[in-house]
Design a protein around this motif. Structure first.
Motif, PDB file in Angstrom:
ATOM      1  N   ARG A  61     -77.616 -17.722  50.702  1.00 15.61           N
ATOM      2  CA  ARG A  61     -76.551 -18.448  51.401  1.00 15.61           C
ATOM      3  C   ARG A  61     -76.939 -19.904  51.673  1.00 15.61           C
ATOM      4  O   ARG A  61     -76.189 -20.638  52.299  1.00 15.61           O
ATOM      5  CB  ARG A  61     -76.230 -17.747  52.714  1.00 15.61           C
ATOM      6  CG  ARG A  61     -75.579 -16.404  52.531  1.00 15.61           C
ATOM      7  CD  ARG A  61     -75.139 -15.852  53.890  1.00 15.61           C
ATOM      8  NE  ARG A  61     -74.422 -14.621  53.697  1.00 15.61           N
ATOM      9  CZ  ARG A  61     -74.874 -13.427  54.064  1.00 15.61           C
ATOM     10  NH1 ARG A  61     -76.047 -13.309  54.645  1.00 15.61           N
ATOM     11  NH2 ARG A  61     -74.155 -12.348  53.862  1.00 15.61           N
ATOM     12  N   GLN A  94     -71.280  -5.504  49.556  1.00 16.93           N
ATOM     13  CA  GLN A  94     -70.264  -5.346  50.607  1.00 16.93           C
ATOM     14  C   GLN A  94     -68.947  -5.941  50.218  1.00 16.93           C
ATOM     15  O   GLN A  94     -68.725  -6.721  49.427  1.00 16.93           O
ATOM     16  CB  GLN A  94     -70.747  -5.997  51.902  1.00 16.93           C
ATOM     17  CG  GLN A  94     -71.928  -5.264  52.471  1.00 16.93           C
ATOM     18  CD  GLN A  94     -72.516  -5.962  53.701  1.00 16.93           C
ATOM     19  OE1 GLN A  94     -72.145  -7.077  54.048  1.00 16.93           O
ATOM     20  NE2 GLN A  94     -73.429  -5.294  54.349  1.00 16.93           N
ATOM     21  N   ARG A 144     -77.565  -6.493  49.140  1.00 16.19           N
ATOM     22  CA  ARG A 144     -76.727  -5.827  50.158  1.00 16.19           C
ATOM     23  C   ARG A 144     -75.447  -6.604  50.400  1.00 16.19           C
ATOM     24  O   ARG A 144     -74.368  -6.013  50.515  1.00 16.19           O
ATOM     25  CB  ARG A 144     -77.499  -5.651  51.459  1.00 16.19           C
ATOM     26  CG  ARG A 144     -78.425  -4.465  51.478  1.00 16.19           C
ATOM     27  CD  ARG A 144     -78.906  -4.114  52.872  1.00 16.19           C
ATOM     28  NE  ARG A 144     -79.550  -5.223  53.571  1.00 16.19           N
ATOM     29  CZ  ARG A 144     -80.835  -5.526  53.471  1.00 16.19           C
ATOM     30  NH1 ARG A 144     -81.622  -4.831  52.686  1.00 16.19           N
ATOM     31  NH2 ARG A 144     -81.335  -6.532  54.142  1.00 16.19           N
ATOM     32  N   SER A 145     -75.530  -7.910  50.474  1.00 18.62           N
ATOM     33  CA  SER A 145     -74.313  -8.703  50.744  1.00 18.62           C
ATOM     34  C   SER A 145     -73.391  -8.696  49.531  1.00 18.62           C
ATOM     35  O   SER A 145     -72.177  -8.745  49.678  1.00 18.62           O
ATOM     36  CB  SER A 145     -74.669 -10.130  51.159  1.00 18.62           C
ATOM     37  OG  SER A 145     -75.140 -10.878  50.078  1.00 18.62           O
ATOM     38  N   ASP A 146     -73.961  -8.625  48.319  1.00 16.68           N
ATOM     39  CA  ASP A 146     -73.129  -8.539  47.103  1.00 16.68           C
ATOM     40  C   ASP A 146     -72.394  -7.206  47.038  1.00 16.68           C
ATOM     41  O   ASP A 146     -71.281  -7.129  46.522  1.00 16.68           O
ATOM     42  CB  ASP A 146     -73.986  -8.701  45.848  1.00 16.68           C
ATOM     43  CG  ASP A 146     -74.445 -10.133  45.622  1.00 16.68           C
ATOM     44  OD1 ASP A 146     -73.973 -11.049  46.340  1.00 16.68           O
ATOM     45  OD2 ASP A 146     -75.312 -10.343  44.742  1.00 16.68           O
ATOM     46  N   GLU A 183     -81.613  -8.548  50.647  1.00 15.16           N
ATOM     47  CA  GLU A 183     -80.485  -9.015  51.476  1.00 15.16           C
ATOM     48  C   GLU A 183     -79.337  -9.473  50.582  1.00 15.16           C
ATOM     49  O   GLU A 183     -78.172  -9.200  50.857  1.00 15.16           O
ATOM     50  CB  GLU A 183     -80.909 -10.187  52.353  1.00 15.16           C
ATOM     51  CG  GLU A 183     -81.706  -9.836  53.557  1.00 15.16           C
ATOM     52  CD  GLU A 183     -82.083 -11.081  54.360  1.00 15.16           C
ATOM     53  OE1 GLU A 183     -81.526 -12.166  54.109  1.00 15.16           O
ATOM     54  OE2 GLU A 183     -82.944 -10.949  55.240  1.00 15.16           O
ATOM     55  N   ARG A 184     -79.680 -10.197  49.535  1.00 13.73           N
ATOM     56  CA  ARG A 184     -78.668 -10.697  48.591  1.00 13.73           C
ATOM     57  C   ARG A 184     -77.915  -9.541  47.962  1.00 13.73           C
ATOM     58  O   ARG A 184     -76.690  -9.544  47.876  1.00 13.73           O
ATOM     59  CB  ARG A 184     -79.354 -11.547  47.515  1.00 13.73           C
ATOM     60  CG  ARG A 184     -78.442 -12.054  46.447  1.00 13.73           C
ATOM     61  CD  ARG A 184     -79.252 -12.872  45.426  1.00 13.73           C
ATOM     62  NE  ARG A 184     -78.432 -13.200  44.292  1.00 13.73           N
ATOM     63  CZ  ARG A 184     -78.460 -12.565  43.139  1.00 13.73           C
ATOM     64  NH1 ARG A 184     -79.283 -11.565  42.959  1.00 13.73           N
ATOM     65  NH2 ARG A 184     -77.667 -12.928  42.151  1.00 13.73           N
TER      66      ARG A 184
END
Length: 164
Positions: free
Chosen positions: A131, A164, A160-162, A157-158
Motif C-alpha cells: 500500500r 478480500q 490476504r488483502s488481495d 499481508e498483500r
C-alpha cells in the motif's frame, strides 16, 4: 516491524538517474508490490560486504511480480569520487541486477531522499508494504533470515488483502 495501521506513507524518492531500469521508477508505479529499498554508498564497507549482496540474494529469491528490490546510491561523503560514471562501473563489476537510483543532492551534505527518510547513514534497509506504507527502517546490517521473515510477512499481508 511497524504495524500497518500505524505506518505512514513512505516519502517520495528524488532521483537524478536510474541504472538497470528502462524507465524511471517511483513508489506510485510500484504500488501493489512490496518494496525492499537498500540505501548504499560504493565506498561503504558494510554496504559492499553485507547489504548489496543481501539485496542481490533478495532479488534472486523473491518473484519480481510480488517484490521490487531497489538500490539507492545516496552519497553524503566523498562526492567527488562517487560519480554516476563510477557507479555504472561499480554496478557492472558487482553484477547488480536490480534497479539502482542516484539520490539527488540536497541543500547541505545530506541528499534529498536520505533526508526525507531520516536515514542515519549507510547501509539502510527500508521495507515498504504493497500500500506504500513505511514498515521497516533499519540502519546497519541485519541477518538474511530476519529480513526474509519480514518480507514474508509483508507478502502474506498483500495476499490476504488481495483475497478480500
Amino acid at each position: 516491524m511497524m504495524k500497518s495501521a500505524a505506518a505512514p506513507l513512505a516519502p517520495d524518492w528524488h532521483v537524478a538517474e536510474w541504472f538497470n531500469s528502462s524507465s524511471p521508477l517511483d513508489l506510485e508505479s510500484l504500488r501493489g508490490k512490496v518494496v525492499a529499498l537498500h540505501a548504499f554508498q560504493m565506498l561503504c564497507p558494510g554496504c559492499v560486504i553485507n547489504s548489496l549482496p543481501q539485496a542481490q540474494r533478495i532479488a534472486q529469491t523473491f518473484d519480481p511480480a510480488d517484490l521490487a528490490v531497489i538500490g539507492f546510491h545516496t552519497v553524503f561523503e566523498h562526492n567527488e569520487v562517487m560519480t554516476p560514471q563510477a557507479l555504472a562501473v561499480f554496478i557492472r563489476e558487482f553484477r547488480l541486477t536490480f534497479p539502482v537510483g542516484v539520490d539527488l543532492p540536497g541543500a547541505g551534505p545530506i541528499p534529498k531522499t536520505m533526508a526525507g527518510y531520516g536515514m542515519q547513514g549507510t547501509p539502510t534497509l527500508v521495507l515498504i508494504d504493497h500500500r506504500g506504507r513505511l514498515r521497516k527502517h533499519t540502519f546497519g546490517t541485519e541477518d538474511d533470515m530476519r529480513v526474509g521473515a519480514d518480507i514474508g510477512l509483508l507478502l502474506a499481508e498483500r495476499e490476504r488483502s488481495d483475497a478480500q
